[in-house]
Scaffold this motif. Structure first.
Motif, PDB file in Angstrom:
ATOM      1  N   GLY A 188      -3.887 -20.200   4.221  1.00  0.00           N
ATOM      2  CA  GLY A 188      -2.842 -19.528   3.455  1.00  0.00           C
ATOM      3  C   GLY A 188      -1.507 -20.228   3.517  1.00  0.00           C
ATOM      4  N   GLU A 199      -9.327  -9.981  -0.083  1.00  0.00           N
ATOM      5  CA  GLU A 199      -9.645 -11.350   0.329  1.00  0.00           C
ATOM      6  C   GLU A 199      -8.461 -12.278   0.114  1.00  0.00           C
ATOM      7  OE1 GLU A 199     -13.080 -12.250  -1.932  1.00  0.00           O
ATOM      8  OE2 GLU A 199     -14.498 -11.240  -0.538  1.00  0.00           O
ATOM      9  N   LYS A 200      -7.710 -12.082  -1.021  1.00  0.00           N
ATOM     10  CA  LYS A 200      -6.513 -12.914  -1.242  1.00  0.00           C
ATOM     11  C   LYS A 200      -5.483 -12.668  -0.148  1.00  0.00           C
ATOM     12  CE  LYS A 200      -6.938 -13.371  -6.277  1.00  0.00           C
ATOM     13  NZ  LYS A 200      -6.320 -13.048  -7.589  1.00  0.00           N
ATOM     14  N   ASP A 213      -6.767 -14.442   2.962  1.00  0.00           N
ATOM     15  CA  ASP A 213      -6.641 -15.901   2.868  1.00  0.00           C
ATOM     16  C   ASP A 213      -5.180 -16.342   2.884  1.00  0.00           C
ATOM     17  OD1 ASP A 213      -9.356 -15.959   2.728  1.00  0.00           O
ATOM     18  OD2 ASP A 213      -9.421 -16.096   0.523  1.00  0.00           O
ATOM     19  N   GLY A 214      -4.285 -15.528   2.265  1.00  0.00           N
ATOM     20  CA  GLY A 214      -2.868 -15.915   2.255  1.00  0.00           C
ATOM     21  C   GLY A 214      -2.260 -15.885   3.637  1.00  0.00           C
ATOM     22  N   GLN A 260     -11.383  -8.461  -4.129  1.00  0.00           N
ATOM     23  CA  GLN A 260     -10.694  -9.738  -4.336  1.00  0.00           C
ATOM     24  C   GLN A 260      -9.267  -9.690  -3.801  1.00  0.00           C
ATOM     25  OE1 GLN A 260     -11.069 -10.594  -8.495  1.00  0.00           O
ATOM     26  NE2 GLN A 260     -13.303 -11.006  -8.383  1.00  0.00           N
ATOM     27  N   GLY A 261      -8.574  -8.538  -4.025  1.00  0.00           N
ATOM     28  CA  GLY A 261      -7.203  -8.420  -3.514  1.00  0.00           C
ATOM     29  C   GLY A 261      -7.159  -8.489  -2.005  1.00  0.00           C
TER      30      GLY A 261
END
Length: 831
Positions: A438, A427-428, A431-432, A424-425
């Protein structure tokens, strides 16, 4: 070890284990299963077509023909109800529209309201074709659309026959009326014959009277012609001089008009001449005021010059400042572009790779856990088979305990939770940094776009400041020139205006004298004009009288001449009429005889229903089908058998080893020969099992059963050589190539369409594909019985067999060195 010994070893290894032997037996049944599934059904594509739902809408209102009511739409509906060609459903227009919209019907047949009415218009001046409307839903199934296409042609043929019967009945009904007309015409022609005889007697008397009076008519015409000649000479003399008289009158009138125009111009422009003189005086006064004003405003002009210089200095300063700002913005733009390039080329791809890598790592860990569970389960099964107290069992128990500890739910869940957080980190982060999703990426794009806009705007400001500086310099220079030239030119303008004023005063005085002389000239030309007008008027009246006289004599002359010619023509016409009446009498007699004969002929014409049906359907088709297939499956059998044998060999390569020998061979030739003998035996068994099943299991009709078995063996061996070369050369990649090779031939070797109907490029390609020749040979063996074509196809396939056998031998010879140390191989079922 030689080839025969290697073959015995290969076959011995197949029988060592029951699982391997069962796999081989099942493999040998693959072609049989394939053929059983695809060839067992005896149903054809046109069986059960009466289950296809087709809506029929009859809106025909009928029509009247020769006093009888016809209902072509109702007749068609009755015929469709009696037939079982399709699943006819007779519905309303609304139900048909709703059904085809809901994909319920394969086709809608609509009979329009005016269908019968249009059928009856055959004998009208503008006949209309009866139109039947069809709507097909081809998307439901292409074969269904093909079946409905043939149904359309059948319905069209039925309607054509029905309409032709209607037309024929109408035609023969009209022939009855023609018979009556012949009789009436025969009676009328007899009356014409009697009347033409009486008319000829009257024309004979008229012709005698015309011939007696023709001499008097000729004398009258000659006298009138002489009178016309005399009046013509008088008229020509008068007309010859009328042109000169008219020219004299017209010249006098033009002279008077010219003097009048001159006088009017002089009188009309006198006011303008006075205004010109007054304007010249005002111009002179104005230029004097301009010179005085320039002298008085010299101080203000000096201030204007100083202000223009100050404007020039400020504009230069503004231009320099705008340039510095522009350079600063360009530097910021370069930095922003570098930052954006680093983001898109390094950070974003890196973050995407990181997210993908973490996801793959998570999948890998999960797969490792599953594999550990499988290993634990396998050890448990082995542990159960090992005797209690043995060292192996203790070791197995320790390994199972360790695996149970590693696969405990809390341990596995903790590892998966950490991996999920890491995923998840990543992917964040990805995406950011994304420039479309982002916040950081969007902000950087906005910053870059804003800097571009600022640079463009400051560039325009800098250019405007530069133009302002240049314009200020031009204004300063122009003001200096204006002060030097304006006063001098104003003085010159005042001097010229004074000269114009004096000259215009002289022009005004001369214009008054010219107007007085023109008035006297116009009075004299008026008198001349009036006199000449009276002369021209009198001459015109005289000419008009002579013209009327000549016209009258011409009419008399022409009239008498026309009478003379008309009398002659009338005499000739009456002569022709007299002769024509004689011919009319003879012709009407012949017409009467012919019409009476036509009435007798048409009265004998009697038409029955059989005659009308003969007109409607004059041709019967005597068709013969050669080499007909007993069942639809028989037409697909050549393709299914070829494909089954190829698939069987391909499956064989997954069950039996095509590469490694069971024992060490003596040479590359021995390796090739041993493998070929083993695989050839299996391929032959497949072909024999398949052929016998087709002949006895399916009971398929075959022209030559022995040839079917022999050719199946030959085809199986040919396909074996192709697959053997590909698998020996490339392993699984070779199997994939073999699968692609057979798929390529599915639509290019005459399976779904005859080769002759394929595009030219595909037809050319099919000449080089083995399935083309195997399908053609099977077709000749099963239904056509042409052994000559079979042997021709076998010759082509023999080339394939020889070429790929040579290629396989080369591959085995090259690989022999790598297999020299191999002494044993356990064939196994590969997955």
């Amino acid at each position: 070890m030689n080839a025969f010994q290697l073959f015995k070893a290969e076959m011995g290894k197949l029988a060592e284990k029951k699982t391997v032997l069962i796999s081989v037996v099942l493999m040998l049944l693959v072609p049989l299963t394939y053929a059983a599934i695809l060839l067992s059904s005896k149903a054809g594509p046109r069986d059960n077509i009466d289950n296809l739902p087709v809506a029929v809408v009859n809106n025909d209102k009928g029509a009247e023909l020769n006093g009888s009511q016809i209902q072509v739409g109702d007749d068609l509906v009755k015929e469709l109800k009696a037939s079982k060609t399709l699943g006819w459903e007779f519905v309303t227009s609304e139900e048909a529209d709703r059904g085809i919209k809901d994909n319920k019907y394969y086709m809608v047949v609509e009979i329009p309201e005016d269908f019968s009415e249009n059928v009856t218009s055959v004998l009208e001046p503008s006949p209309k074709k009866a139109q039947l409307k069809f709507r097909q839903n081809e998307g439901l199934h292409f074969m269904g659309a093909t079946v409905t296409d043939s149904a359309i042609e059948t319905i069209k043929a039925q309607l054509n026959t029905k309409v032709t019967e209607t037309y024929t009945k109408t035609l023969f009904a009209q022939l009855g009326q023609v018979n009556d007309g012949f009789k009436e015409a025969a009676d009328g022609s007899k009356q014409i014959n009697d009347g033409s005889g009486q008319l000829k007697d009257g024309t004979g008397q008229i012709l005698t009277s015309l011939n007696e009076k023709s001499a008097d008519i000729a004398k009258l015409a000659d006298g009138a012609k002489q009178l016309n000649a005399g009046t013509g000479e008088l008229l020509n003399n008068l007309k010859g001089k009328s042109g000169d008289i008219n020219k004299l009158a017209a010249g006098a009138q033009e002279l008077n008009a010219g003097t009048g125009t001159l006088l009017n111009s002089l009188t009309g422009k006198s006011g303008d001449i006075n205004k010109l003189a007054a304007g010249a005086q005002e111009l002179n006064a104005g230029t004097g005021q301009l010179v005085q004003a320039l002298t008085d405003q010299q101080g203000d002009v000096a201030k204007l010059i100083n202000g223009a210089k100050t404007l020039e200095t400020g504009a230069n300063t503004l231009n320099a400042g705008a340039g510095e700002v522009l350079n600063g913005l360009k530097g910021a733009k370069v930095g922003s572009e570098k930052l954006y390039a680093g983001l898109t080329q390094q950070l974003i791809p890196g973050s995407q790779q990181l997210a993908a890598g973490v996801a793959e790592a998570k999948i890998g860990v999960e797969e490792s856990i599953n594999q550990m569970k499988e290993l634990r389960d396998g050890l448990l099964r082995i542990n159960q088979a090992v005797l209690e107290g043995s060292p192996i069992k203790q070791t197995l128990n320790q390994m199972i305990t360790m695996l149970n500890q590693s696969l405990a739910d809390e341990v596995v869940n903790a590892k998966q939770a950490k991996l999920e957080q890491l995923k998840q980190g990543a992917e964040k982060l990805r995406d950011g940094l994304d420039v479309e999703k982002g916040d950081f990426g969007k902000g950087l794009v906005s910053l870059n776009s804003g800097l571009n806009a600022l640079v463009d705007g400051q560039t325009r400001v800098s250019e405007g400041a530069n133009q302002l500086a240049q314009g200020a310099a031009q204004v300063s220079f122009g003001n200096q020139q204006l002060v030097g030239t304006l006063a001098t030119n104003a003085k010159k303008l005042h001097a010229g205006a004074t000269q114009i004023k004096d000259g215009n005063v002289q022009v005004a005085n001369g214009w008054k004298e010219l107007t007085v002389g023109a008035t006297a000239l116009h009075a004299g030309t008026t008198q001349i004009k009036d006199g000449n007008a009276q002369v021209a008027s009198g001459w015109s009246q005289l000419t008009a009288g002579a013209t009327k006289l000549h016209d009258g004599s011409s009419q008399i002359s022409n009239g008498n001449q026309s009478v003379k010619e008309g009398w002659t023509q009338l005499t000739d016409g009456v002569t022709q009429v007299d002769e024509g009446l004689l011919k009319l009498k003879d012709g009407s007699s012949e017409l009467m005889t012919g019409l009476q004969g036509g009435a007798e002929s048409t009265e004998q014409l009697k038409v029955s229903d059989n005659n009308i049906k003969m007109f409607a359907e004059p041709v019967d088709v005597d068709s013969e089908v050669l080499n007909a297939y007993p069942y639809y499956r028989d037409s697909n059998a050549p393709y299914i058998l070829s494909l089954a044998l190829f698939v069987g060999v391909l499956i064989m390569s997954l069950v039996v080893s095509f590469e490694k020998p069971a024992v060490a061979p003596a040479s590359g030739l021995a390796l090739f020969a041993g493998k070929t003998l083993k695989l050839g035996v299996l391929a032959i068994i497949q072909a024999i099992v398949l052929s016998l099943f087709v002949l006895f299991g399916l009971g398929m009709h075959v022209e030559n059963g022995v040839m079917l078995i022999l050719f199946s063996i030959f085809v199986s061996l040919t396909f074996l050589m192709i697959v053997l070369f590909l698998v020996a050369a490339a392993g699984n990649i070779g199997r994939f190539i073999a699968l692609a090779f057979i798929l390529l031939q599915v639509q290019t070797t005459g399976t779904s369409l005859p080769i002759d109907m394929l595009p030219e490029s595909i037809r050319t390609l099919s000449n080089f594909l083995p399935l083309t020749y195997s399908i053609d040979a099977f077709r000749n063996i099963i239904i056509l019985g042409d052994l000559g074509s079979v042997f021709a196809d076998m010759f082509i396939l023999l080339i394939y067999l020889a070429v790929f056998a040579v290629l396989a031998f080369i591959v085995f010879t090259v690989k022999y060195k790598n297999h020299a140390d191999t002494s044993d191989e356990q064939p196994q079922l590969t997955t």
